[in-house]
Design a protein around this motif. Sequence first.
Motif, PDB file in Angstrom:
ATOM      1  N   VAL A  51     112.972 149.062  50.171  1.00  0.00           N
ATOM      2  CA  VAL A  51     112.787 148.854  51.616  1.00  0.00           C
ATOM      3  C   VAL A  51     114.104 148.407  52.191  1.00  0.00           C
ATOM      4  O   VAL A  51     114.724 147.477  51.668  1.00  0.00           O
ATOM      5  N   ALA A  52     114.499 149.012  53.263  1.00  0.00           N
ATOM      6  CA  ALA A  52     115.756 148.658  53.902  1.00  0.00           C
ATOM      7  C   ALA A  52     115.712 147.206  54.379  1.00  0.00           C
ATOM      8  O   ALA A  52     114.689 146.747  54.864  1.00  0.00           O
ATOM      9  N   ASP A  53     116.793 146.532  54.231  1.00  0.00           N
ATOM     10  CA  ASP A  53     116.888 145.149  54.666  1.00  0.00           C
ATOM     11  C   ASP A  53     116.880 145.095  56.194  1.00  0.00           C
ATOM     12  O   ASP A  53     117.787 145.574  56.861  1.00  0.00           O
ATOM     13  N   ALA A  54     115.843 144.470  56.724  1.00  0.00           N
ATOM     14  CA  ALA A  54     115.666 144.434  58.175  1.00  0.00           C
ATOM     15  C   ALA A  54     116.813 143.711  58.873  1.00  0.00           C
ATOM     16  O   ALA A  54     117.178 144.045  59.990  1.00  0.00           O
ATOM     17  N   ARG A  55     117.364 142.721  58.211  1.00  0.00           N
ATOM     18  CA  ARG A  55     118.457 141.975  58.858  1.00  0.00           C
ATOM     19  C   ARG A  55     119.681 142.852  59.008  1.00  0.00           C
ATOM     20  O   ARG A  55     120.366 142.850  60.037  1.00  0.00           O
ATOM     21  N   ALA A  56     119.949 143.603  57.953  1.00  0.00           N
ATOM     22  CA  ALA A  56     121.109 144.501  58.002  1.00  0.00           C
ATOM     23  C   ALA A  56     120.898 145.552  59.088  1.00  0.00           C
ATOM     24  O   ALA A  56     121.824 145.861  59.845  1.00  0.00           O
TER      25      ALA A  56
END
Lengths: 350, 350
Positions: B55-60
């Motif tokens: 899952v892609a890092d939401a913060r990034a």
Amino acid sequence: MTRKSEDAGRSTIRDVATRAGVSASTVSRVLGGAYPVSSATRTRVMRAVRELDYVADARAKAIAGVGTPTLAFVLEDITGPSFAHMAHGVEREATRLGHLCLVCSTEGDARHELEFVEMMRAQRAAAVILVGGTADTPEYRDRTRRMADSLASVGSRLVLCGRPPLGPGAPVTVIEYDNEGGAYALVAHVLTQGHRRVLFLGGKPDHTTAQDRERGYLAAHRARGIEPDPALLLHGDFTRDSGHRLMRRAIEAGLEFTAVVAATDMVAAGALTALHEAGLDVPGDISLAGYDDIPFARDLHPALTTVHVPYEELGRLAVRTALGRTPETPDEHLLLGTHVVVRDSVGPVS
Amino acid sequence: MTRKSEDAGRSTIRDVATRAGVSASTVSRVLGGAYPVSSATRTRVMRAVRELDYVADARAKAIAGVGTPTLAFVLEDITGPSFAHMAHGVEREATRLGHLCLVCSTEGDARHELEFVEMMRAQRAAAVILVGGTADTPEYRDRTRRMADSLASVGSRLVLCGRPPLGPGAPVTVIEYDNEGGAYALVAHVLTQGHRRVLFLGGKPDHTTAQDRERGYLAAHRARGIEPDPALLLHGDFTRDSGHRLMRRAIEAGLEFTAVVAATDMVAAGALTALHEAGLDVPGDISLAGYDDIPFARDLHPALTTVHVPYEELGRLAVRTALGRTPETPDEHLLLGTHVVVRDSVGPVS
DNA sequence: ATGAAAGCGCTAACAA
DNA sequence: TTGTTAGCGCTTTCAT
């Protein structure tokens, strides 16, 4: 003509650096706290910060490795008094520990729950706390197990709070409170008053919390050699309206009983009103007991005898346990006790 | 020997890329959705994603400009039924609009509130909703004004929900409900029943919500040419215990009154219990009314006459209004209506 | 259709 | 004490 001038306010660390005539790293160091910086520079930087009203972007800090950790809290409906108290405990403890606290109501929708957990995984939340009983089906265990694993895989942690555990091997922390024990003690108290036909206003038949309380009801009877009449076991949900409806029907149907035990205080509240509406006196004609010890229980008339559950403590504990662990910590499974609060709604059988 | 192998699970977009034998940009494109990608590559990428449980890092993503927007909700205590309903409305609407929802209880501490707002500014929250009345001092206006400005400066928005507005020019959205009007209507109803000495169980003297309700109480009297006895105006807070204590004292002090209006249903609940404890019948001896129309009001005995406040709607509206604006939108100030719910706790004067 | 490279706003290791 | 450089994990030009 700088980016800043057209995009007023969104200043970055570089804007501050420029304004203070230093490098970005220096600004970072000043803001970061403990790091040797000449007091002259520090002053200049701080002035620039103030003038620009600068705050470092928390998301950027996070991906650079120094973020404010976050914690997520998932429940069915924050509106239920007991949930609200757990939420309060969670929130308090989370902020005490310097965590941000995200909330999500699922309205009981498993898909929604799943989506939210996935989001939390993406947010790299430190822990996700799932609250409240549910139907303990294989599908539930499977789905939840998957959530637990996927959270664990990003270094996060699933916490089950008052929700059925998953069996060994799942990377979860579970905090439960003794629903069966509480119900047992409560019903024992009712039986001690001489009641023999005790109506049980339960929740959804497959809801674990409801089941456990029902189990306690049954066990208390059998421990005294009484086989409860199945006709006295009613099912609905945990709302006030359910209690009201069930109670009204039971009265209309001419069911015989001298006491009623409700699966929650909300249910008891509705039931009490139905009893009053039927002109029945509590506890003169019928005794009534609830479960949860919500604050309002005292203000029902008569004050409700019920089981106290340390909801707030439960929330706090969930946070502390989840956050206090290291990768080596074995999976914890805590069981909190409950106790009967005797007030005025249960009396001797007449 | 890749980073991934030692740091199991925390896979990045690059890990996925490598595994699928493509570049990171391609992975990004596949995951991003609408972008031409050969279906062969797409399949390979998706497989890698699944295998790695990526899952892609939401913060990034957020700092790269495509984050999940966030919304913050600040209240004194989630445990209060009316707050809980607002929270529910806020949370529901926020998720409906695809926002994450952060919560914070301040326990009434202004410093805590300030710190939290600062955090939300750092998080680049889309909006911060401040809930509940408070003392409307110059210090309050000043502090809040500052919060509003600093939030605005990062493109966020302060929403005041049931909290005193700041005067013109402040970049805030305010959603209020008519406390004075509701109290006026309620007290008018009580007076219509012939009562002339109506005890008012108020909140903190400087709390705006309390003041407004008190104002309504006063206005309703004066509209009928009655000058209320100041001795009948009591102050406490909005808790059940306050209502209980105030009521007990009033009775002990031999205060004369035939009806009591409580500033909240919680207060009314406590008062009701005190009345019962004193052997007084409601509404036979004394009439009683509350404010808020919390669900439990119906289950008090007698069912409580009160003022309905659309708390959940209030929360939803706060979110919708705050999120629905553009930089050009003028500052909104909404005032929601309330209405009296007549039940059984107010009767004619005897 | 895909990759290389630059950039988002920040911190930290490395020099100076 | 301070600046330079290289990331953090992602998206998005800009080439090809």
